[in-house]
Structure formats: structure tokens, C-alpha cells
Design a protein around this motif. Structure first.
Motif, short mmCIF file in Angstrom:
data_model
loop_
_atom_site.label_atom_id
_atom_site.label_comp_id
_atom_site.label_asym_id
_atom_site.label_seq_id
_atom_site.Cartn_x
_atom_site.Cartn_y
_atom_site.Cartn_z
N VAL A 109 0.89 -1.44 -0.39
CA VAL A 109 0.27 -0.29 -0.05
C VAL A 109 1.10 0.85 0.05
CG1 VAL A 109 -1.75 1.25 1.39
CG2 VAL A 109 -2.04 -1.48 1.44
N GLU A 113 -2.49 5.94 -0.42
CA GLU A 113 -4.02 5.80 -0.42
C GLU A 113 -4.58 4.26 0.98
OE1 GLU A 113 -2.41 2.63 -4.07
OE2 GLU A 113 -1.61 1.55 -2.25
N ILE A 137 -8.44 -2.77 1.30
CA ILE A 137 -6.83 -2.57 1.52
C ILE A 137 -5.84 -3.00 2.22
CG2 ILE A 137 -6.99 -0.01 3.83
CD1 ILE A 137 -5.05 1.19 1.24
#
Length: 187
Positions: A109, A113, A137
Motif C-alpha cells: 500500500v 492510498e 485495503i
């Protein structure tokens, strides 16, 4: 003075009976008809109560979805936020530490984000929900830690996403405790 004293005493007695007796009993009676009978809805796993549906819990292991941070360490007896301004140096340091921790556990990640809710505490410090984006995520980390395909974990997140109330009030949410219990129940 006597003209006002007796009506004041009568009014005080009436209000004490109404607001100190009848009203609380009425609310307790209504609560007994609600889910959980006014004591909160518990979540069970393997026959054991593991938490309450509407109170956030701390998850730090990579095999679980992490909850939103809590300024009160998820203490339901003393809910509250940090009460620090967004520009406060101490607050910014805490947020940066949370970002660094998240990135260390989720190397795929990018910083840009990360949903803000994963690094900032809610006002109560007890928020049990995440947005679907904040859950998705974390899929790669959870899938890797559990040796389960990311597609299966994504489907589990999708299955545990609650739509807005009446389809239009609020936003979709994912209850982290229920999602993690569902993870543990996967074969």
C-alpha cells in the motif's frame, strides 16, 4: 413568598416522580424490546461472547482486519476523542506513527492510498465500523497471514458490508468484529 413556595414544592414533587421514576422506567421498558434487550448486542464465536456489535475493539495481528484507532484504547467506560487540533504537533506525530505502522504491515500500500479512518481516531474512540475501502485495503495482508486467496477475503468483506440505512441514509460500513469472527469461521 408563601404564594410561590407551595406551588414550587408541588411542581418539584411532580417532576421528581415523572423524570426520576416514570420516565426512566418507560425508557427501560422500551429498551427491553430492542435487540439485546437494552444490554447491547453481543457477538459470539464458538459459543463464547467475544464482544459487542456496536463497540470497537483493538485488533493488531496481521491475520485480522484492524479497527479504526481509538484515543481511549477502546475503553467503553470512558469514550472520547483526543481533542487535539488537526495541526497539533503531538497529534500529527501520533498520526504519522500510525501511518508508519500501517505501511510496515501493508508494504503493498502507498501512503496516499491509506484511508484517513485507519490512522485517525473517531470522536468516541469506540467506532466498530470501517468503510469498505478501509477493509479492502487490508485484504492482501490478511490473505497472506492466513494463506487464503485474496479473492476469498474480498468476498468475505463484500458479504459483511452493510448498505446504507433504507438504501440512502449514511454510507456502506463493515463491522470489524463481525468480519474478524467470519474470518475465524472460514475453513
Amino acid at each position: 413568598m408563601k404564594k410561590y413556595l407551595l406551588p414550587s414544592i408541588k411542581l418539584t414533587i411532580v417532576l421528581v416522580v415523572l423524570l426520576g421514576g416514570i420516565y426512566p422506567l418507560l425508557l427501560a421498558g422500551i429498551a427491553k424490546m430492542a435487540p439485546g434487550e437494552g444490554d447491547g448486542v453481543t457477538v459470539t464465536h464458538n459459543g463464547k461472547v467475544v464482544g459487542y456489535e456496536q463497540i470497537g475493539q483493538k485488533f493488531t495481528e496481521d491475520k485480522y482486519f484492524w479497527s479504526r484507532p481509538s484515543a481511549v484504547d477502546y475503553n467503553a467506560a470512558g469514550s472520547g476523542g483526543s481533542n487535539k487540533a488537526p495541526g497539533n504537533e503531538d497529534y500529527l506525530k501520533i498520526v504519522q506513527e500510525r501511518i508508519d505502522t500501517f505501511l510496515a504491515h501493508n508494504p503493498e500500500v502507498k501512503k496516499s492510498e491509506i484511508p484517513a479512518e485507519l490512522v485517525t481516531a473517531s470522536a468516541s474512540g469506540l467506532d466498530p465500523h470501517l468503510s469498505p475501502a478501509a477493509a479492502y485495503i487490508q485484504v492482501a495482508r490478511v490473505a497472506k497471514a492466513r494463506s487464503i486467496s485474496p479473492e476469498k477475503i474480498k468476498q468475505l468483506v463484500s458479504d459483511n458490508t452493510q448498505p446504507p440505512v433504507l438504501g440512502m441514509l449514511g454510507t456502506p460500513t463493515v463491522n470489524v468484529l463481525k468480519l474478524n469472527v467470519a474470518l475465524d469461521e472460514l475453513k
